[in-house]
Design an enzyme around this catalytic site. Structure first.
Site, PDB file in Angstrom:
ATOM      1  N   CYS A  78       1.026  -1.234  -0.037  1.00  0.00           N
ATOM      2  CA  CYS A  78      -0.099   0.023  -0.529  1.00  0.00           C
ATOM      3  C   CYS A  78       1.063   0.949  -0.262  1.00  0.00           C
ATOM      4  O   CYS A  78       2.251   1.579   0.911  1.00  0.00           O
ATOM      5  CB  CYS A  78      -0.763   0.067   1.355  1.00  0.00           C
ATOM      6  N   HIS A 129      -9.500  -3.584  -2.098  1.00  0.00           N
ATOM      7  CA  HIS A 129      -8.612  -3.390  -0.697  1.00  0.00           C
ATOM      8  C   HIS A 129      -8.335  -1.907  -1.189  1.00  0.00           C
ATOM      9  O   HIS A 129      -8.251  -0.917  -0.176  1.00  0.00           O
ATOM     10  CB  HIS A 129      -7.523  -3.105  -1.735  1.00  0.00           C
ATOM     11  N   GLU A 130      -9.138  -1.218  -2.590  1.00  0.00           N
ATOM     12  CA  GLU A 130      -9.711  -0.107  -2.562  1.00  0.00           C
ATOM     13  C   GLU A 130     -10.548   0.443  -1.796  1.00  0.00           C
ATOM     14  O   GLU A 130     -10.462   1.408  -0.733  1.00  0.00           O
ATOM     15  CB  GLU A 130      -9.726   0.242  -3.815  1.00  0.00           C
ATOM     16  N   HIS A 154      -9.676   1.195   2.047  1.00  0.00           N
ATOM     17  CA  HIS A 154      -9.497   2.186   1.877  1.00  0.00           C
ATOM     18  C   HIS A 154     -10.413   3.480   2.495  1.00  0.00           C
ATOM     19  O   HIS A 154     -10.420   3.801   3.021  1.00  0.00           O
ATOM     20  CB  HIS A 154      -9.117   3.032   1.299  1.00  0.00           C
TER      21      HIS A 154
END
Ligand SMILES: O=CN(O)CCNC(=O)c1cccc(Cl)c1Cl
Ligand code: NI
Length: 186
Positions: free
Chosen positions: A113, A156-157, A160
């Protein structure tokens, strides 16, 4: 254009906040943000430009990583056989995972990341398949079924946007633990 100096690092609270929904029609500022988030990926995936601008390559970039607590992230999963036809390329706005498989998948080599400067080894177990709903920069709604690498990157995004970082998913007792039906992606 975003450079590494613009990337917010772990420890900054914006990375642990719930990002705000984006309203449509997009403001000029949000249109520019979407453009800049995708531009970072295309530049970082070009070996010459990546080096020229001292970037860390990425296949996704979420707005909170540049200090914007908004539900927006760019995803660019290249197709190694045909650079001009990426596996997934879009800016996902107000994304919602409508359903996800019980079966899990993880990248064999773990995840990295831009907002986490150190390497944290371990399997990041995610849903192997997801049904994702999002709106694009033109205000068009999409509902897509994703699997393998694109599914991993989108998770993963989207993490966030909810204040989650990849290492939150790594089993600290046994970082390389696995279940029989886990899928591993190289
Ligand atoms: O949030 C986006 N970044 O931090 C950009 C840098 N990381 C990556 O491109 C990356 C690397 C490995 C696995 C995944 Cl799933 C991702 Cl996303
Ligand atoms: Ni990240």
């Amino acid at each position: 254009m975003f450079l590494m100096k613009d990337i917010v690092r772990d420890g900054n609270k914006v990375l642990r906040q719930q990002a705000k929904k984006v309203s449509f029609p997009l403001s000029e500022e949000d249109k520019q943000l979407a453009k800049d988030l995708m531009e970072y990926l295309t530049v970082s995936q070009n070996p010459k430009l990546c080096k020229k601008y001292n970037l860390r390559a990425g296949v996704g970039l979420a707005a909170p990583q540049v200090g914007e607590s908004k539900m927006m992230a760019s995803v660019l999963v290249p197709n190694d056989e045909d650079e001009s036809n990426p596996i997934f390329k879009d800016v996902i706005i107000n994304p919602v995972i409508l359903s996800n498989s019980v079966q899990r998948a993880a990248l064999t080599e773990g995840e990295g990341c831009l907002s986490v400067d150190k390497d944290i080894p371990g399997f990041v177990h995610r849903s192997a398949r997801i049904t994702l709903k999002y709106t694009d920069v033109n205000g068009e709604d999409h509902k897509v079924r994703l699997k393998n690498y694109p599914a991993i990157v989108c998770q993963h995004e989207i993490d966030h946007l909810h204040g989650t970082l990849f290492y939150d998913h790594i089993d600290s007792d046994d970082p390389f633990s696995k279940r029989d039906d886990d899928i591993f992606i190289d």
